[in-house]
Write a protein that holds these residues in place. Structure first.
Motif, PDB file in Angstrom:
ATOM      1  N   ILE A  72       5.681   9.635 -22.209  1.00  0.00           N
ATOM      2  CA  ILE A  72       7.057   8.774 -22.740  1.00  0.00           C
ATOM      3  C   ILE A  72       8.332   9.481 -22.253  1.00  0.00           C
ATOM      4  CG2 ILE A  72       8.287   7.597 -24.244  1.00  0.00           C
ATOM      5  CD1 ILE A  72       5.872   6.185 -23.660  1.00  0.00           C
ATOM      6  N   GLY A  73       9.198   8.953 -21.574  1.00  0.00           N
ATOM      7  CA  GLY A  73      10.384   9.959 -20.960  1.00  0.00           C
ATOM      8  C   GLY A  73      10.176  10.670 -19.891  1.00  0.00           C
ATOM      9  N   GLN A  74       8.985  10.854 -19.383  1.00  0.00           N
ATOM     10  CA  GLN A  74       8.804  11.764 -18.148  1.00  0.00           C
ATOM     11  C   GLN A  74       9.293  10.925 -16.877  1.00  0.00           C
ATOM     12  OE1 GLN A  74       7.480  14.956 -18.589  1.00  0.00           O
ATOM     13  NE2 GLN A  74       6.100  15.016 -19.987  1.00  0.00           N
ATOM     14  N   SER A  75       9.419  11.599 -15.945  1.00  0.00           N
ATOM     15  CA  SER A  75       9.677  11.012 -14.581  1.00  0.00           C
ATOM     16  C   SER A  75       8.580  11.302 -13.799  1.00  0.00           C
ATOM     17  CB  SER A  75      11.262  11.683 -13.951  1.00  0.00           C
ATOM     18  OG  SER A  75      12.154  11.050 -14.971  1.00  0.00           O
ATOM     19  N   ILE A  76       8.461  10.125 -12.963  1.00  0.00           N
ATOM     20  CA  ILE A  76       7.154  10.526 -11.777  1.00  0.00           C
ATOM     21  C   ILE A  76       7.971  10.061 -10.586  1.00  0.00           C
ATOM     22  CG2 ILE A  76       5.343  10.391 -13.075  1.00  0.00           C
ATOM     23  CD1 ILE A  76       4.963   7.307 -12.391  1.00  0.00           C
ATOM     24  N   THR A  77       7.619  10.425  -9.401  1.00  0.00           N
ATOM     25  CA  THR A  77       8.275  10.134  -8.126  1.00  0.00           C
ATOM     26  C   THR A  77       7.289   9.078  -7.193  1.00  0.00           C
ATOM     27  OG1 THR A  77       9.379  12.126  -8.055  1.00  0.00           O
ATOM     28  CG2 THR A  77       9.392  11.169  -6.129  1.00  0.00           C
ATOM     29  N   SER A  78       7.972   8.012  -6.815  1.00  0.00           N
ATOM     30  CA  SER A  78       7.177   7.167  -5.974  1.00  0.00           C
ATOM     31  C   SER A  78       7.506   7.289  -4.356  1.00  0.00           C
ATOM     32  CB  SER A  78       7.380   5.753  -6.393  1.00  0.00           C
ATOM     33  OG  SER A  78       6.937   4.790  -5.575  1.00  0.00           O
ATOM     34  N   GLU A  79       6.541   7.875  -3.624  1.00  0.00           N
ATOM     35  CA  GLU A  79       6.573   8.139  -2.270  1.00  0.00           C
ATOM     36  C   GLU A  79       7.786   9.054  -1.802  1.00  0.00           C
ATOM     37  OE1 GLU A  79       5.264   6.856   0.776  1.00  0.00           O
ATOM     38  OE2 GLU A  79       3.643   6.112  -0.668  1.00  0.00           O
ATOM     39  N   ASN A  80       8.188  10.002  -2.652  1.00  0.00           N
ATOM     40  CA  ASN A  80       9.178  11.217  -2.708  1.00  0.00           C
ATOM     41  C   ASN A  80      10.347  10.472  -2.312  1.00  0.00           C
ATOM     42  OD1 ASN A  80       7.249  13.298  -2.679  1.00  0.00           O
ATOM     43  ND2 ASN A  80       6.678  12.839  -0.544  1.00  0.00           N
TER      44      ASN A  80
ATOM     45  N   LEU B 188      -5.302  11.357   1.126  1.00  0.00           N
ATOM     46  CA  LEU B 188      -5.738  10.652   1.932  1.00  0.00           C
ATOM     47  C   LEU B 188      -6.623   9.403   1.523  1.00  0.00           C
ATOM     48  CD1 LEU B 188      -6.319   9.688   5.010  1.00  0.00           C
ATOM     49  CD2 LEU B 188      -8.014  11.341   5.166  1.00  0.00           C
ATOM     50  N   THR B 189      -6.075   8.194   1.737  1.00  0.00           N
ATOM     51  CA  THR B 189      -7.122   7.118   1.385  1.00  0.00           C
ATOM     52  C   THR B 189      -7.700   6.289   2.478  1.00  0.00           C
ATOM     53  OG1 THR B 189      -5.703   6.781  -0.839  1.00  0.00           O
ATOM     54  CG2 THR B 189      -7.427   5.135  -0.007  1.00  0.00           C
ATOM     55  N   TYR B 190      -9.125   6.456   2.830  1.00  0.00           N
ATOM     56  CA  TYR B 190      -9.483   5.838   3.791  1.00  0.00           C
ATOM     57  C   TYR B 190     -11.150   5.131   3.513  1.00  0.00           C
ATOM     58  CZ  TYR B 190     -13.131   9.590   4.039  1.00  0.00           C
ATOM     59  OH  TYR B 190     -14.138  10.567   3.462  1.00  0.00           O
ATOM     60  N   SER B 191     -11.298   4.248   4.145  1.00  0.00           N
ATOM     61  CA  SER B 191     -12.731   3.442   4.093  1.00  0.00           C
ATOM     62  C   SER B 191     -13.196   3.149   5.423  1.00  0.00           C
ATOM     63  CB  SER B 191     -12.353   2.267   3.090  1.00  0.00           C
ATOM     64  OG  SER B 191     -11.716   1.366   3.763  1.00  0.00           O
TER      65      SER B 191
ATOM     66  N   HIS C 141       4.149  13.683 -10.077  1.00  0.00           N
ATOM     67  CA  HIS C 141       4.731  14.378 -10.990  1.00  0.00           C
ATOM     68  C   HIS C 141       4.341  16.040 -11.106  1.00  0.00           C
ATOM     69  CE1 HIS C 141       5.942  15.165 -15.169  1.00  0.00           C
ATOM     70  NE2 HIS C 141       4.783  15.901 -15.636  1.00  0.00           N
ATOM     71  N   ASN C 142       5.530  16.688 -11.188  1.00  0.00           N
ATOM     72  CA  ASN C 142       5.647  18.255 -10.895  1.00  0.00           C
ATOM     73  C   ASN C 142       4.695  18.340  -9.379  1.00  0.00           C
ATOM     74  OD1 ASN C 142       6.980  18.475 -13.162  1.00  0.00           O
ATOM     75  ND2 ASN C 142       5.095  18.913 -14.435  1.00  0.00           N
ATOM     76  N   ASP C 143       3.675  18.953  -9.534  1.00  0.00           N
ATOM     77  CA  ASP C 143       2.816  19.450  -8.227  1.00  0.00           C
ATOM     78  C   ASP C 143       1.611  18.375  -8.157  1.00  0.00           C
ATOM     79  OD1 ASP C 143       4.542  21.499  -7.401  1.00  0.00           O
ATOM     80  OD2 ASP C 143       3.463  22.844  -8.922  1.00  0.00           O
ATOM     81  N   LYS C 144       1.495  17.247  -9.120  1.00  0.00           N
ATOM     82  CA  LYS C 144       0.370  16.457  -9.037  1.00  0.00           C
ATOM     83  C   LYS C 144       0.489  15.290  -8.436  1.00  0.00           C
ATOM     84  CE  LYS C 144      -3.584  15.238 -12.035  1.00  0.00           C
ATOM     85  NZ  LYS C 144      -4.022  15.242 -13.164  1.00  0.00           N
ATOM     86  N   THR C 145       0.071  14.646  -7.443  1.00  0.00           N
ATOM     87  CA  THR C 145       0.126  13.579  -6.601  1.00  0.00           C
ATOM     88  C   THR C 145      -1.053  12.787  -7.051  1.00  0.00           C
ATOM     89  OG1 THR C 145       1.528  14.485  -5.162  1.00  0.00           O
ATOM     90  CG2 THR C 145       0.665  12.427  -4.515  1.00  0.00           C
ATOM     91  N   VAL C 146      -1.049  11.573  -7.266  1.00  0.00           N
ATOM     92  CA  VAL C 146      -2.012  10.420  -7.544  1.00  0.00           C
ATOM     93  C   VAL C 146      -1.884   9.213  -6.955  1.00  0.00           C
ATOM     94  CG1 VAL C 146      -2.886  11.482  -9.710  1.00  0.00           C
ATOM     95  CG2 VAL C 146      -1.241   9.671  -9.729  1.00  0.00           C
ATOM     96  N   LYS C 147      -2.879   8.356  -6.500  1.00  0.00           N
ATOM     97  CA  LYS C 147      -2.741   7.301  -5.974  1.00  0.00           C
ATOM     98  C   LYS C 147      -3.253   6.100  -6.828  1.00  0.00           C
ATOM     99  CE  LYS C 147      -3.686   4.390  -1.866  1.00  0.00           C
ATOM    100  NZ  LYS C 147      -2.292   4.314  -1.711  1.00  0.00           N
TER     101      LYS C 147
ATOM    102  N   TYR D 150       0.566  -1.228  -0.019  1.00  0.00           N
ATOM    103  CA  TYR D 150      -0.092  -0.010   0.045  1.00  0.00           C
ATOM    104  C   TYR D 150       0.951   1.194  -0.107  1.00  0.00           C
ATOM    105  CZ  TYR D 150      -3.683  -3.163   1.216  1.00  0.00           C
ATOM    106  OH  TYR D 150      -4.583  -4.304   1.506  1.00  0.00           O
ATOM    107  N   SER D 151       2.015   1.402   0.820  1.00  0.00           N
ATOM    108  CA  SER D 151       2.734   2.482   1.026  1.00  0.00           C
ATOM    109  C   SER D 151       3.500   2.843  -0.296  1.00  0.00           C
ATOM    110  CB  SER D 151       3.612   2.493   2.127  1.00  0.00           C
ATOM    111  OG  SER D 151       4.466   1.317   2.083  1.00  0.00           O
ATOM    112  N   SER D 152       3.535   2.010  -1.274  1.00  0.00           N
ATOM    113  CA  SER D 152       4.387   2.294  -2.465  1.00  0.00           C
ATOM    114  C   SER D 152       3.222   2.663  -3.785  1.00  0.00           C
ATOM    115  CB  SER D 152       5.080   1.054  -2.997  1.00  0.00           C
ATOM    116  OG  SER D 152       5.747   0.562  -1.959  1.00  0.00           O
ATOM    117  N   ASN D 153       2.211   3.128  -3.193  1.00  0.00           N
ATOM    118  CA  ASN D 153       1.439   3.427  -4.620  1.00  0.00           C
ATOM    119  C   ASN D 153       0.906   5.045  -4.848  1.00  0.00           C
ATOM    120  OD1 ASN D 153       1.233   0.588  -4.608  1.00  0.00           O
ATOM    121  ND2 ASN D 153      -0.953   0.568  -4.318  1.00  0.00           N
TER     122      ASN D 153
END
Length: 784
Positions: free
Chosen positions: A158-166, A639-642, A101-107, A94-97
């Motif tokens: 393609i070729g862009q970088s995204i960061t996982s968990e900073n 935040l992801t909750y249920s 990219h830039n200022d946008k964070t998605v899960k 879970y903690s790796s999801n």
């Protein structure tokens, strides 16, 4: 001649508008249901068969256990020439999801670690990227089309970088089409399997024989004898594993090769990350569609026989002027087939309009392609067969009438035809009772699953997926939450309730023991309300401790015969010592499809998940508090909750889908049965209209006449119920065998099923009976 048949058939349909409308409407509705269920069944039954190599792909497993150690795949490829390629695959934790990219964070929910061979072994289309290289760099990522859209919008990823968990920078090397609905693997992103070494900061992380956490799939070469390959693998793998891991002398691991296309319908002891479904539910769906089709055919046959009474003079005159029996049979069969084709045309329109509603009913994305080969066959051949099935008996029955008997006014049809109609009506009522009984019991079972006492307190629990940013501030986060009076307790742990996916095996005093494992902190027992039978809760593990404290369940004590479990010492892996400090009462840590087995809760640090126990009636207040606290300490992560009770209900999504399916189609079945009964009751009562007139002249009351007419049908309903209840009892009992705990049979539900059919049927019949009973006798007897 054929043209004349068509013209006569159309005229007859127009002349008998009510009967024609009932037949066409009933057949159209049943065919629409049949077509939609066929689309659904074909999709589900075809799971994973879209892969070009699906007949050569196997997963190596142990009995009901999917997971393998990482070195097994490479070893099999190296040692066995029958193996063309291997793929190791596992969903990340879970903690790796979280991806930025830039200022946008998605899960993303479905992130898979896979070997680079994944692209070639499976047939998931690649929209962008080079299939030979997309997964060759350990720090690369392949996104699904919808995932790429979410994080990059219309930008080329393609070729862009995204960061996982900073922590990790991953380069996008490919974009795949979204995985189809009928794939047991659902992924939003693929990351090379070797990235696991980087995650663990250990170049030998995949050389470990003690962690059996991975799916291992093999692509065999064409023509390989799988049974022979299994035998060779078992002999060789046991030697290979013993060289790298300590096993009891007599312990032999049995390996099997399971076809990829069987995995979806198999049941495993632990979660294998693949989607699964129920083969029995597919069978039930097919059965429902056939029953509904049968009801429509019975309607058609009954009404056609009844309609023959109005056509006796036509048949007598035709026979008198030279019409043969064969020509009359052809005429009536053509009418039936024409009715079936008109019904099919309407059914296609209904399917086009209702397929999206049906999709939401079964929670699967479906579409109707009129030009699909199977659909073309159904539309062309189906009405022909349906017309012949529904029209054969009426056609031969009508054509058998004697012209002398008809034209002299004698009774035609005989008792044989009457009895045949009664049999068909009884079958129709019985099928309706069975459907309603099954629907009510499915309802009861789903409610039972959702409300069953699991041995823990499931209510008032909020379930959170943590993030690295939140965990860096975890103490402050928890302190802020617990400062509020609405928060009772909170606990960090590894696995969600309902899916204790981790399994540990070890030896104790020469005895092989295995457990489902939860790693948690000391607050876990209080948070979930777990009851202790012996001992105490463990203390949180400290780095200075030499022993991990564990709590086991009652089932462990019973199965392994531990008379004095407290203080029992176990050894796991090469350097982990475990000591039992408590025994808890059994609770259902997985779905109610699986029995409770040996289970262990370990005070080993794991903070992937957080469960919060809050005061009753404070759900929205708790969510607002958690959101505010999260934004304070982890503002850069979504935040992801249920709600825990909602998550547990999702374990029974397949049953909930079946429940909705039965509810919808039972309504359709009752409607089809009712419109048929409406037409047949109108005919039967109209046939007795002179008898009713005479009875009224002789002093019968309207109530007496209604009772007499109703009893004719009520008798058939009672006979049908006597037949239907044992059949439904047997069918429901077979279905309930899929569950460890079931709600059982309910006499009230069986009685309710019969009463519902009786009430609906009698309401239909009494309407016509009252209408006939209130008819002025003079108007029907004036020509007598």
């Amino acid at each position: 001649m054929f043209k004349n048949y068509i013209i006569a058939a159309l005229r007859n349909l127009k002349r008998h508008k009510v009967f024609s409308a009932i037949n066409i409407l009933g057949l159209a509705g049943s065919m629409a249901v049949f077509i939609m269920i066929t689309i659904y069944v074909r999709l589900i039954a075809g799971t994973d068969k879209f892969h070009e190599n699906h007949q050569r792909i196997y997963r190596i497993e142990r009995e009901q256990v999917h997971n393998m150690a990482a070195p097994i795949g490479p070893y099999l490829k190296e040692q066995f020439p029958e193996v063309e390629a291997y793929v190791r695959a596992a969903k990340t934790q879970y903690s790796s999801n979280l991806f930025k990219h830039n200022d946008k964070t998605v899960k993303f929910e479905n992130i898979w670690l896979v070997d680079s061979t994944f692209i070639n072994v499976f047939s998931f289309p690649l929209k962008l990227g080079n299939p030979k290289h997309v997964l060759s760099n350990p720090e690369s990522i392949v996104l699904s089309a919808s995932a790429a859209k979410r994080i990059f919008g219309d930008e080329n990823p393609i070729g862009q970088s995204i960061t996982s968990e900073n922590r990790f920078n991953l380069q996008v090397t490919g974009v795949m089409e979204d995985f189809p609905t009928n794939s047991s693997i659902q992924a939003e992103a693929l990351i090379p399997f070797d990235f696991y070494k980087i995650m663990r900061n250990n170049p030998k992380a995949l050389d470990n024989f003690y962690q059996w956490n991975y799916n291992t799939l093999l692509l065999t070469k064409p023509g390989v004898d799988i049974e022979s390959l299994e035998g060779k693998m078992n002999a060789d793998l046991n030697v290979f594993i013993r060289k790298n891991i300590e096993l009891p002398k007599d312990d032999k691991v049995e390996f099997i090769l399971t076809p990829l296309t069987d995995i979806y319908f198999n049941i495993y002891k632990n979660d294998d990350d693949f989607r699964h479904g129920s083969r029995s539910n597919i069978t039930i769906a097919i059965g429902v569609s056939l029953i509904i089709l049968l009801l429509a055919i019975i309607n058609f046959t009954n009404l056609s026989i009844a309609q023959a009474t109005y056509r006796t003079k036509e048949i007598g005159i035709r026979k008198t002027i030279g019409a043969s029996k064969n020509s009359l049979v052809k005429q009536h069969l053509l009418e039936s087939i024409l009715t079936a084709y008109i019904s099919t045309f309407i059914a296609i329109i209904l399917v086009e309009q209702l397929i999206h509603l049906f999709s939401s009913l079964v929670n699967v994305s479906l579409s109707f392609n009129m030009f699909d080969s199977v659909n073309i066959a159904i539309v062309i051949v189906g009405p022909l067969l349906l017309g012949l099935m529904a029209g054969s008996y009426p056609a031969f029955h009508i054509s058998s009438f004697s012209p002398n008997a008809i034209l002299s006014g004698a009774k035609t049809g005989g008792q044989k035809g009457e009895n045949f109609r009664k049999i068909l009506i009884s079958i129709q009522f019985a099928a309706s009772v069975i459907l309603i009984a099954f629907t009510l019991h499915v309802n009861q079972q789903v409610n039972h699953l959702n409300n069953r006492d699991l041995g823990i307190e499931r209510g008032n629990k909020l379930f959170l997926e943590t993030s690295s940013e939140m965990l860096r501030n975890r103490e402050a986060f928890i302190n802020d939450l617990q400062a509020s009076p609405i928060i009772k307790s909170a606990s960090f742990h590894a696995s969600p309730l309902g899916n204790f996916n981790e399994g540990w095996s070890m030896s104790h005093n020469g005895q092989d023991v295995s457990f489902r494992v939860q790693q948690a902190d000391s607050s876990y027992f209080k948070t979930l309300g777990i009851k202790f039978l012996q001992g105490r809760p463990f203390k949180n593990y400290e780095p200075s401790d030499s022993v991990y404290e564990v709590v086991i369940n009652k089932r462990t004590v019973e199965l392994y015969g531990w008379d004095e479990p407290i203080g029992t010492t176990l050894h796991f892996l090469q350097n982990a010592t475990l000591r039992v400090v408590g025994v808890v009462d059994d609770f259902h840590y997985e779905s109610l499809h699986k029995p409770i087995g040996p289970m262990m809760i370990v005070n080993r640090a794991s903070r992937q998940l957080l469960t919060i126990n809050y005061q009753a009636g404070q759900t929205q207040e708790t969510i607002r508090l958690v959101e505010a606290t999260w934004n304070k300490y982890a503002p850069n992560n979504p935040l992801t909750y249920s709600i825990l009770s909602d998550d547990l209900s999702k374990l029974y999504a397949e049953e909930a889908r079946l429940k909705r399916l039965f509810q919808g189609f039972t309504i359709v079945a009752i409607f089809i049965a009712c419109i048929g009964l409406f037409g047949l009751a109108a005919f039967s009562i109209n046939k007795k209209i002179r008898e009713i007139g005479i009875r009224k002249v002789l002093g019968s009351t309207s109530i007496g006449v209604v009772g007499l007419l109703s009893w004719h049908f009520l008798r058939l309903i009672l006979i049908s119920t006597v037949v239907a209840i044992p059949v439904s009892w047997w069918l429901i009992g077979k279905w309930m065998q899929n569950f460890i705990v079931s709600a059982g049979h309910s006499a009230i539900l069986y009685t309710s099923s019969a009463l519902m059919v009786m009430i609906v049927a009698m309401a239909t019949i009494i309407y016509h009976a009252i209408k006939a009973a209130n008819t002025n006798p003079a108007s029907v007897l004036k020509y007598e």
